[in-house]
Design a protein around this motif. Structure first.
Motif, PDB file in Angstrom:
ATOM      1  N   GLN A 465      27.094 -23.636  12.345  1.00 43.58           N
ATOM      2  CA  GLN A 465      26.358 -24.675  11.816  1.00 43.58           C
ATOM      3  C   GLN A 465      24.825 -24.487  11.913  1.00 43.58           C
ATOM      4  O   GLN A 465      24.173 -25.065  11.321  1.00 43.58           O
ATOM      5  CB  GLN A 465      26.909 -25.775  12.839  1.00 43.58           C
ATOM      6  N   LYS A 466      24.410 -23.831  12.859  1.00 39.74           N
ATOM      7  CA  LYS A 466      22.984 -23.423  13.185  1.00 39.74           C
ATOM      8  C   LYS A 466      22.468 -22.723  12.136  1.00 39.74           C
ATOM      9  O   LYS A 466      21.479 -22.849  11.486  1.00 39.74           O
ATOM     10  CB  LYS A 466      22.769 -22.542  14.348  1.00 39.74           C
ATOM     11  N   ALA A 467      23.384 -21.627  11.626  1.00 39.69           N
ATOM     12  CA  ALA A 467      22.950 -20.758  10.373  1.00 39.69           C
ATOM     13  C   ALA A 467      22.879 -21.536   9.047  1.00 39.69           C
ATOM     14  O   ALA A 467      21.832 -21.331   8.205  1.00 39.69           O
ATOM     15  CB  ALA A 467      24.075 -19.750  10.186  1.00 39.69           C
ATOM     16  N   GLU A 468      23.731 -22.562   8.851  1.00 39.28           N
ATOM     17  CA  GLU A 468      23.500 -23.397   7.791  1.00 39.28           C
ATOM     18  C   GLU A 468      22.383 -24.205   7.421  1.00 39.28           C
ATOM     19  O   GLU A 468      21.662 -24.252   6.725  1.00 39.28           O
ATOM     20  CB  GLU A 468      24.626 -24.426   7.516  1.00 39.28           C
ATOM     21  N   LYS A 469      21.864 -24.605   8.921  1.00 38.13           N
ATOM     22  CA  LYS A 469      20.761 -25.597   8.995  1.00 38.13           C
ATOM     23  C   LYS A 469      19.460 -24.410   8.637  1.00 38.13           C
ATOM     24  O   LYS A 469      18.543 -25.036   7.932  1.00 38.13           O
ATOM     25  CB  LYS A 469      20.534 -26.117  10.417  1.00 38.13           C
ATOM     26  N   ILE A 470      19.521 -23.478   9.250  1.00 40.89           N
ATOM     27  CA  ILE A 470      18.295 -22.450   9.065  1.00 40.89           C
ATOM     28  C   ILE A 470      18.210 -22.064   7.498  1.00 40.89           C
ATOM     29  O   ILE A 470      17.122 -22.107   6.968  1.00 40.89           O
ATOM     30  CB  ILE A 470      18.342 -21.198   9.654  1.00 40.89           C
ATOM     31  N   ASN A 471      19.287 -21.784   6.970  1.00 41.22           N
ATOM     32  CA  ASN A 471      19.283 -21.349   5.529  1.00 41.22           C
ATOM     33  C   ASN A 471      18.810 -22.588   4.729  1.00 41.22           C
ATOM     34  O   ASN A 471      18.088 -22.326   3.583  1.00 41.22           O
ATOM     35  CB  ASN A 471      20.586 -20.955   5.092  1.00 41.22           C
ATOM     36  N   GLU A 472      19.132 -23.693   4.900  1.00 44.48           N
ATOM     37  CA  GLU A 472      18.987 -24.818   4.295  1.00 44.48           C
ATOM     38  C   GLU A 472      17.495 -25.297   4.118  1.00 44.48           C
ATOM     39  O   GLU A 472      16.725 -25.669   3.244  1.00 44.48           O
ATOM     40  CB  GLU A 472      19.792 -26.050   4.675  1.00 44.48           C
ATOM     41  N   LYS A 473      16.804 -24.863   5.552  1.00 40.85           N
ATOM     42  CA  LYS A 473      15.376 -25.100   5.467  1.00 40.85           C
ATOM     43  C   LYS A 473      14.799 -24.198   4.679  1.00 40.85           C
ATOM     44  O   LYS A 473      13.498 -24.572   4.180  1.00 40.85           O
ATOM     45  CB  LYS A 473      14.955 -24.831   7.089  1.00 40.85           C
ATOM     46  N   ILE A 474      15.029 -23.003   4.218  1.00 38.92           N
ATOM     47  CA  ILE A 474      14.339 -22.147   3.611  1.00 38.92           C
ATOM     48  C   ILE A 474      14.684 -22.205   2.158  1.00 38.92           C
ATOM     49  O   ILE A 474      13.994 -22.153   1.226  1.00 38.92           O
ATOM     50  CB  ILE A 474      14.586 -20.587   3.960  1.00 38.92           C
ATOM     51  N   TYR A 475      15.891 -22.476   1.801  1.00 41.29           N
ATOM     52  CA  TYR A 475      16.585 -22.335   0.509  1.00 41.29           C
ATOM     53  C   TYR A 475      17.190 -23.731  -0.082  1.00 41.29           C
ATOM     54  O   TYR A 475      17.403 -23.668  -1.361  1.00 41.29           O
ATOM     55  CB  TYR A 475      17.536 -21.132   0.060  1.00 41.29           C
ATOM     56  N   GLY A 476      17.145 -24.484   0.635  1.00 40.07           N
ATOM     57  CA  GLY A 476      17.810 -25.888   0.281  1.00 40.07           C
ATOM     58  C   GLY A 476      19.575 -25.667   0.581  1.00 40.07           C
ATOM     59  O   GLY A 476      20.011 -24.685   0.897  1.00 40.07           O
ATOM     60  N   LYS A 477      19.957 -26.891   0.397  1.00 35.31           N
ATOM     61  CA  LYS A 477      21.359 -26.974   0.822  1.00 35.31           C
ATOM     62  C   LYS A 477      22.183 -26.200  -0.455  1.00 35.31           C
ATOM     63  O   LYS A 477      21.801 -26.431  -1.703  1.00 35.31           O
ATOM     64  CB  LYS A 477      21.706 -28.433   0.587  1.00 35.31           C
ATOM     65  N   GLU A 478      23.011 -25.433   0.093  1.00 30.80           N
ATOM     66  CA  GLU A 478      23.892 -24.597  -1.087  1.00 30.80           C
ATOM     67  C   GLU A 478      24.946 -25.526  -1.722  1.00 30.80           C
ATOM     68  O   GLU A 478      25.502 -26.456  -1.273  1.00 30.80           O
ATOM     69  CB  GLU A 478      24.816 -23.500  -0.196  1.00 30.80           C
TER      70      GLU A 478
END
Length: 479
Positions: A465-478
């Motif tokens: 879950q933490k990984a998803e939030k970090i990626n979303e911050k940089i790239y947007g929601k997958e």
């Protein structure tokens, strides 16, 4: 800025467009030391990071982490070989290592529309400009070992690019560049970077007459001279990759990195926790390039075979020594036919690189100097620059070939959302490892530090879950 062996990368804001709106993300300011000692000393509480890979993407991450006070172990099956030319080079060494503003001009569309949640052209451009800042600031270090990038094998020279059709920009015409015209999109980005003082030495040639005036003393062939309709020039870093790889390995070793030569087999997600236990580490950074295909079962990963010829550039014989780099990107000529790439790049060790070959999904290292595609590549360069026909090849190492690590979803610098432990990826740079390297390493370290802000122990889902939030911050929601 650079002072007393310290290279500073200022805070940098990444602006990308998501769902029609601009969203900002800021990379914090970082400093890197060219001195043997890490900038921040390790202590008993320092986290230990296991980095898989031995190329530029692994070593730049290691450098940033070591100067941030982390302990680092690098694990790779192969390392850079720099003692002689009797052993094959790894991908990071064979690269032409000419910095280019994305998208690169080597004839393959490196940056695709991968969908929401993945890196975009805007990310590539920001990472490239961060790397440009690193090279420029490194070249300003004044101590005797580092002056003008000597230890790193860095040379900042001028890159000249030429085109068979005019390039129209919004600032020229009031219209946005055609979405499919990568050359217009690229040039518009370059001019914006120049306006922001992030690129230097820029000149634009709008007509054939401009080119003929600027290059009147240069020995283009008659066909090429009359065929080009426009072009531009800017300062560009070029890296002697053998020297740079030897430098990076020695530097991170002096700063305290451990090296272990071993092959990691099997799925990384399945064995990651065991690796953390074996190495007493807190997190893993995967910088394995093409190896990520097997290590992660990542079917997006594929090789693109390339090759270059190495030419004597020492002012011996009839060939005139070159200081500048010349690139004719893949495009269509005046007859509408696709053109091959002309790539002529001086290394700072009196060797000239001539390329380039682009062969997707080919993993065979069976090219030779007499192979048909290599001969075509050389003939094309000679047609562009007839004086090359008088050049001699470097006798001890005239030819090199390698496999560029591409992925179908662009370079993957992201936290793993399925591993259940702290795993950060930094692979898939294609032919742009040295262009993007310090920017993507900086991003990978940002992701890693954000992951390790909290310790979730064995709670797999919490890490994911933490990984998803970090990626979303940089790239947007997958998607």
């Amino acid at each position: 800025m650079a002072d007393n062996g310290i290279v500073t990368l200022r805070a940098s804001r990444q602006t990308i467009t998501r769902d029609g709106r601009a969203v900002d993300f800021e990379y914090p300011r970082i400093q890197l030391s060219t001195n043997d000692e890490p900038m921040e000393k390790r202590n008993k509480d320092s986290k230990h990071i296991l980095i898989l890979g031995g190329g530029v993407s692994a070593l730049t991450v290691a450098w940033i982490l070591l100067d941030s006070g982390y302990r680092v172990t690098l694990v790779a099956e192969q390392w850079a070989w720099t003692k002689d030319f009797g052993k094959s080079r790894i991908t990071s060494q064979i690269a032409g290592a000419l910095w280019e503003y994305p998208p690169g001009g080597c004839g393959l569309t490196e940056i695709v529309s991968a969908g929401k949640g993945w890196s975009t052209l805007e990310h590539y451009q920001e990472w490239a400009l961060q790397s440009y800042e690193f090279y420029k600031n490194y070249a300003e270090i004044q101590n005797s070992h580092e002056r003008r990038g000597r230890s790193f094998g860095l040379n900042i020279t001028q890159l000249h690019q030429f085109f068979f059709e005019p390039i129209e920009l919004k600032r020229d015409t009031g219209r946005d560049p055609n979405a499919n015209d990568s050359h217009a999109i690229k040039l518009q980005g370059i001019e914006e970077a120049v306006d922001d003082h992030r690129m230097h030495g820029y000149k634009r040639y709008r007509t054939t007459e401009d080119l003929e005036r600027e290059f009147k003393d240069f020995s283009f062939s008659r066909d090429y001279r009359g065929g080009f309709k426009c072009g531009y020039t800017h300062d560009a870093p070029i890296i002697n990759t053998d020297k740079a790889m030897a430098y990076l390995m020695a530097l991170v070793k002096c700063k305290g990195a451990n090296f272990e030569t071993r092959e990691i087999k099997g799925n990384l997600r399945d064995q990651g926790k065991s690796l953390l236990e074996i190495f007493d580490a807190n997190a893993v950074v995967n910088a394995t390039g093409l190896g990520a295909k097997a290590l992660l079962g990542d079917e997006d990963v594929y090789p693109v075979r390339g090759a270059i010829l190495r030419v004597d550039n020492t002012r011996n014989g009839q060939f005139n020594h070159l200081n500048d780099a010349y690139l004719v990107p893949a495009q269509k000529d005046n007859n509408g036919a696709p053109t091959g790439v002309v790539f002529i790049v001086p290394r700072n060790d009196d060797i000239l690189y001539v390329g380039s070959i682009i062969q997707p999904h080919n993993d065979q290292a069976n090219l030779e100097p007499g192979s048909p595609e290599v001969r075509v590549m050389w003939d094309r360069a000679g047609e562009f620059m007839p004086s090359l026909r008088h050049a001699e090849f470097v006798h001890h190492y005239p030819f090199a070939q390698g496999l560029r690590p591409f992925t179908k979803k662009n370079v993957k610098v992201r936290a793993d959302t399925r591993a259940g432990f702290p795993l950060v990826h930094n692979y898939g740079h294609g032919g742009s490892g040295w262009t993007l390297g310090f920017g993507t390493a900086r991003c990978a370290v940002y992701i890693l530090k954000a992951l390790l802000e909290e310790d979730y122990g064995e709670a797999d889902e919490k890490w994911n879950q933490k990984a998803e939030k970090i990626n979303e911050k940089i790239y947007g929601k997958e998607d």
